[in-house]
Design a protein around this motif. Structure first.
Motif, PDB file in Angstrom:
ATOM      1  N   ILE A  99       0.823  -1.211   0.000  1.00  0.00           N
ATOM      2  CA  ILE A  99       0.000   0.000   0.000  1.00  0.00           C
ATOM      3  C   ILE A  99       0.853   1.254   0.000  1.00  0.00           C
ATOM      4  CG2 ILE A  99      -1.633   1.335   1.403  1.00  0.00           C
ATOM      5  CD1 ILE A  99      -2.958  -1.301   2.137  1.00  0.00           C
ATOM      6  N   GLY A 100       1.983   1.216   0.672  1.00  0.00           N
ATOM      7  CA  GLY A 100       2.836   2.405   0.774  1.00  0.00           C
ATOM      8  C   GLY A 100       2.491   3.201   2.018  1.00  0.00           C
ATOM      9  N   LYS A 116       0.871   7.170   9.144  1.00  0.00           N
ATOM     10  CA  LYS A 116       2.306   7.456   8.979  1.00  0.00           C
ATOM     11  C   LYS A 116       2.557   8.927   8.686  1.00  0.00           C
ATOM     12  CE  LYS A 116       3.813   3.108   8.888  1.00  0.00           C
ATOM     13  NZ  LYS A 116       3.540   2.467  10.101  1.00  0.00           N
ATOM     14  N   PHE A 117       3.735   9.361   9.099  1.00  0.00           N
ATOM     15  CA  PHE A 117       4.197  10.697   8.775  1.00  0.00           C
ATOM     16  C   PHE A 117       4.443  10.741   7.271  1.00  0.00           C
ATOM     17  CE2 PHE A 117       7.620  13.805   8.187  1.00  0.00           C
ATOM     18  CZ  PHE A 117       7.042  14.909   8.788  1.00  0.00           C
ATOM     19  N   ILE A 125      -1.141  12.596  -0.149  1.00  0.00           N
ATOM     20  CA  ILE A 125      -2.463  13.082  -0.543  1.00  0.00           C
ATOM     21  C   ILE A 125      -2.327  14.354  -1.371  1.00  0.00           C
ATOM     22  CG2 ILE A 125      -4.655  14.007   0.338  1.00  0.00           C
ATOM     23  CD1 ILE A 125      -4.286  10.935   0.636  1.00  0.00           C
ATOM     24  N   ALA A 126      -1.425  15.260  -0.955  1.00  0.00           N
ATOM     25  CA  ALA A 126      -1.217  16.513  -1.694  1.00  0.00           C
ATOM     26  C   ALA A 126      -0.734  16.236  -3.117  1.00  0.00           C
ATOM     27  CB  ALA A 126      -0.221  17.400  -0.953  1.00  0.00           C
ATOM     28  N   LYS A 150      -6.338   0.722  14.027  1.00  0.00           N
ATOM     29  CA  LYS A 150      -5.969   2.136  14.027  1.00  0.00           C
ATOM     30  C   LYS A 150      -7.180   2.939  13.569  1.00  0.00           C
ATOM     31  CE  LYS A 150      -1.110   1.200  13.551  1.00  0.00           C
ATOM     32  NZ  LYS A 150       0.126   1.476  12.860  1.00  0.00           N
ATOM     33  N   LEU A 151      -8.045   3.235  14.532  1.00  0.00           N
ATOM     34  CA  LEU A 151      -9.343   3.825  14.219  1.00  0.00           C
ATOM     35  C   LEU A 151      -9.241   5.254  13.693  1.00  0.00           C
ATOM     36  CD1 LEU A 151     -11.427   2.450  17.218  1.00  0.00           C
ATOM     37  CD2 LEU A 151     -11.004   1.436  14.985  1.00  0.00           C
ATOM     38  N   GLU A 152      -8.333   6.056  14.239  1.00  0.00           N
ATOM     39  CA  GLU A 152      -8.182   7.428  13.743  1.00  0.00           C
ATOM     40  C   GLU A 152      -7.686   7.421  12.302  1.00  0.00           C
ATOM     41  OE1 GLU A 152      -5.900   9.975  16.330  1.00  0.00           O
ATOM     42  OE2 GLU A 152      -7.031   9.308  18.083  1.00  0.00           O
ATOM     43  N   ALA A 153      -6.768   6.522  12.003  1.00  0.00           N
ATOM     44  CA  ALA A 153      -6.256   6.414  10.640  1.00  0.00           C
ATOM     45  C   ALA A 153      -7.348   5.900   9.698  1.00  0.00           C
ATOM     46  CB  ALA A 153      -5.035   5.501  10.608  1.00  0.00           C
TER      47      ALA A 153
END
Length: 183
Positions: free
Chosen positions: A39-40, A45-46, A52-53, A91-94
Protein backbone atom coordinates in the motif's frame (compact mmCIF):
# COMPACT_ATOMS: atom_id res chain seq x y z
CA UNK A 1 6.16 -17.88 42.11
CA UNK A 2 2.73 -19.01 41.01
CA UNK A 3 1.51 -15.43 40.47
CA UNK A 4 4.69 -14.53 38.53
CA UNK A 5 4.17 -17.60 36.35
CA UNK A 6 0.51 -16.73 35.69
CA UNK A 7 1.31 -13.08 34.86
CA UNK A 8 4.02 -14.17 32.45
CA UNK A 9 1.45 -16.21 30.51
CA UNK A 10 -0.92 -13.28 29.91
CA UNK A 11 1.11 -11.76 27.04
CA UNK A 12 1.41 -15.22 25.43
CA UNK A 13 -2.36 -15.71 25.47
CA UNK A 14 -2.94 -12.17 24.22
CA UNK A 15 -0.52 -12.76 21.33
CA UNK A 16 -2.25 -16.05 20.48
CA UNK A 17 -5.61 -14.22 20.45
CA UNK A 18 -4.25 -11.57 18.04
CA UNK A 19 -2.82 -14.28 15.78
CA UNK A 20 -6.15 -16.15 15.84
CA UNK A 21 -8.03 -12.99 14.78
CA UNK A 22 -5.49 -12.33 12.00
CA UNK A 23 -5.88 -15.93 10.77
CA UNK A 24 -9.66 -15.53 10.80
CA UNK A 25 -9.38 -12.34 8.75
CA UNK A 26 -7.06 -14.03 6.24
CA UNK A 27 -9.55 -16.90 5.88
CA UNK A 28 -12.45 -14.53 5.24
CA UNK A 29 -10.60 -12.22 2.85
CA UNK A 30 -8.38 -14.78 1.18
CA UNK A 31 -5.53 -13.29 -0.81
CA UNK A 32 -7.27 -9.98 -1.47
CA UNK A 33 -5.59 -8.26 1.48
CA UNK A 34 -2.67 -5.99 0.66
CA UNK A 35 0.23 -5.56 3.05
CA UNK A 36 1.55 -2.28 4.38
CA UNK A 37 4.51 -2.50 1.98
CA UNK A 38 2.20 -2.94 -1.00
CA UNK A 39 0.00 0.00 0.00
CA UNK A 40 2.84 2.40 0.77
CA UNK A 41 2.25 5.36 3.07
CA UNK A 42 -0.82 4.83 5.22
CA UNK A 43 -2.96 7.35 7.14
CA UNK A 44 -1.13 6.57 10.37
CA UNK A 45 2.31 7.46 8.98
CA UNK A 46 4.20 10.70 8.78
CA UNK A 47 4.20 11.87 5.17
CA UNK A 48 0.68 10.70 4.37
CA UNK A 49 -0.42 14.32 3.94
CA UNK A 50 2.29 14.79 1.33
CA UNK A 51 1.09 11.69 -0.51
CA UNK A 52 -2.46 13.08 -0.54
CA UNK A 53 -1.22 16.51 -1.69
CA UNK A 54 0.69 14.94 -4.60
CA UNK A 55 -2.40 12.96 -5.59
CA UNK A 56 -4.51 16.14 -5.52
CA UNK A 57 -1.99 17.93 -7.73
CA UNK A 58 -2.04 14.98 -10.10
CA UNK A 59 -5.85 15.18 -10.22
CA UNK A 60 -5.75 18.94 -10.80
CA UNK A 61 -3.26 18.57 -13.65
CA UNK A 62 -5.36 15.92 -15.38
CA UNK A 63 -7.36 17.91 -17.91
CA UNK A 64 -9.25 15.12 -19.66
CA UNK A 65 -12.53 14.66 -17.75
CA UNK A 66 -12.73 10.92 -18.44
CA UNK A 67 -9.20 10.36 -17.15
CA UNK A 68 -9.88 12.61 -14.16
CA UNK A 69 -12.97 10.58 -13.25
CA UNK A 70 -11.09 7.29 -13.58
CA UNK A 71 -8.13 8.62 -11.57
CA UNK A 72 -10.40 9.84 -8.77
CA UNK A 73 -12.01 6.40 -8.55
CA UNK A 74 -8.62 4.65 -8.61
CA UNK A 75 -7.41 6.84 -5.76
CA UNK A 76 -10.67 6.20 -3.87
CA UNK A 77 -9.96 2.50 -4.31
CA UNK A 78 -6.54 3.01 -2.70
CA UNK A 79 -8.24 4.69 0.26
CA UNK A 80 -10.42 1.59 0.66
CA UNK A 81 -7.32 -0.62 0.75
CA UNK A 82 -5.78 1.68 3.35
CA UNK A 83 -8.99 1.55 5.38
CA UNK A 84 -8.98 -2.27 5.36
CA UNK A 85 -5.39 -2.29 6.58
CA UNK A 86 -6.10 0.29 9.29
CA UNK A 87 -9.09 -1.77 10.46
CA UNK A 88 -6.90 -4.87 10.64
CA UNK A 89 -4.32 -2.96 12.68
CA UNK A 90 -6.97 -1.40 15.01
CA UNK A 91 -5.97 2.14 14.03
CA UNK A 92 -9.34 3.83 14.22
CA UNK A 93 -8.18 7.43 13.74
CA UNK A 94 -6.26 6.41 10.64
CA UNK A 95 -9.32 4.50 9.40
CA UNK A 96 -11.37 7.68 9.86
CA UNK A 97 -8.81 9.68 7.86
CA UNK A 98 -8.88 7.14 5.02
CA UNK A 99 -12.68 7.41 4.99
CA UNK A 100 -12.54 11.20 4.80
CA UNK A 101 -10.07 11.10 1.90
CA UNK A 102 -12.20 8.46 0.17
CA UNK A 103 -15.26 10.72 0.49
CA UNK A 104 -13.42 13.64 -1.11
CA UNK A 105 -12.32 11.50 -4.05
CA UNK A 106 -15.79 10.06 -4.59
CA UNK A 107 -17.21 13.60 -4.57
CA UNK A 108 -14.61 14.63 -7.15
CA UNK A 109 -15.48 11.65 -9.36
CA UNK A 110 -19.18 12.46 -9.02
CA UNK A 111 -18.60 16.08 -10.03
CA UNK A 112 -16.53 15.06 -13.05
CA UNK A 113 -19.13 12.49 -14.03
CA UNK A 114 -21.82 15.20 -14.13
CA UNK A 115 -19.82 17.16 -16.70
CA UNK A 116 -19.30 14.26 -19.09
CA UNK A 117 -21.19 14.10 -22.33
CA UNK A 118 -23.59 11.36 -23.31
CA UNK A 119 -21.76 10.31 -26.46
CA UNK A 120 -20.26 6.90 -27.14
CA UNK A 121 -17.13 7.65 -25.11
CA UNK A 122 -19.26 8.78 -22.19
CA UNK A 123 -21.26 5.55 -22.27
CA UNK A 124 -18.08 3.51 -22.47
CA UNK A 125 -16.69 5.35 -19.47
CA UNK A 126 -19.95 4.79 -17.62
CA UNK A 127 -19.55 1.03 -18.06
CA UNK A 128 -15.97 1.20 -16.75
CA UNK A 129 -17.08 3.27 -13.78
CA UNK A 130 -19.87 0.81 -12.96
CA UNK A 131 -17.32 -2.00 -12.98
CA UNK A 132 -14.97 -0.04 -10.72
CA UNK A 133 -17.82 0.73 -8.33
CA UNK A 134 -18.73 -2.96 -8.16
CA UNK A 135 -15.13 -3.75 -7.22
CA UNK A 136 -15.25 -1.05 -4.57
CA UNK A 137 -18.46 -2.54 -3.18
CA UNK A 138 -16.63 -5.84 -2.77
CA UNK A 139 -13.83 -4.07 -0.94
CA UNK A 140 -16.34 -2.37 1.34
CA UNK A 141 -17.77 -5.81 2.13
CA UNK A 142 -14.23 -6.99 2.95
CA UNK A 143 -13.79 -3.95 5.19
CA UNK A 144 -17.05 -4.76 6.97
CA UNK A 145 -15.89 -8.34 7.51
CA UNK A 146 -12.62 -7.14 9.02
CA UNK A 147 -14.51 -4.74 11.28
CA UNK A 148 -16.93 -7.45 12.42
CA UNK A 149 -14.09 -9.86 13.19
CA UNK A 150 -12.10 -7.20 15.04
CA UNK A 151 -15.21 -5.94 16.86
CA UNK A 152 -15.50 -9.09 18.95
CA UNK A 153 -13.25 -7.61 21.63
CA UNK A 154 -14.54 -4.03 21.45
CA UNK A 155 -17.18 -2.17 23.40
CA UNK A 156 -20.61 -1.61 21.86
CA UNK A 157 -19.77 2.06 21.30
CA UNK A 158 -16.56 1.18 19.42
CA UNK A 159 -18.39 -1.42 17.34
CA UNK A 160 -21.09 1.10 16.45
CA UNK A 161 -18.49 3.69 15.40
CA UNK A 162 -16.67 1.18 13.19
CA UNK A 163 -19.88 -0.01 11.56
CA UNK A 164 -20.90 3.61 11.00
CA UNK A 165 -17.61 4.20 9.16
CA UNK A 166 -18.28 1.17 6.95
CA UNK A 167 -21.79 2.45 6.26
CA UNK A 168 -20.34 5.84 5.27
CA UNK A 169 -18.09 4.12 2.72
CA UNK A 170 -21.08 2.20 1.42
CA UNK A 171 -23.33 5.28 1.10
CA UNK A 172 -20.63 7.30 -0.70
CA UNK A 173 -20.24 4.46 -3.17
CA UNK A 174 -24.01 4.20 -3.60
CA UNK A 175 -24.30 7.95 -4.25
CA UNK A 176 -21.95 7.86 -7.21
CA UNK A 177 -23.55 4.67 -8.49
CA UNK A 178 -26.90 6.50 -8.58
CA UNK A 179 -25.25 9.32 -10.56
CA UNK A 180 -23.87 6.80 -13.06
CA UNK A 181 -27.28 5.22 -13.47
CA UNK A 182 -28.90 8.62 -13.96
CA UNK A 183 -26.44 9.36 -16.77
Amino acid sequence: FLSMFLFSLVPVYAQEDVERVDEEIEQVLGETTLTEEEIGLTPDKFGYGLKIAIERIRLALTLNKERKTKLALQLADKRLEEAKLMARLNKLEALQRAKEEHAKLVQKAKFELETLGEDEEGLELQTEIESELDEQENKIEDLENVVLIKAKGLSEEQKAKLLELVENFRSENADIKVKVNEK
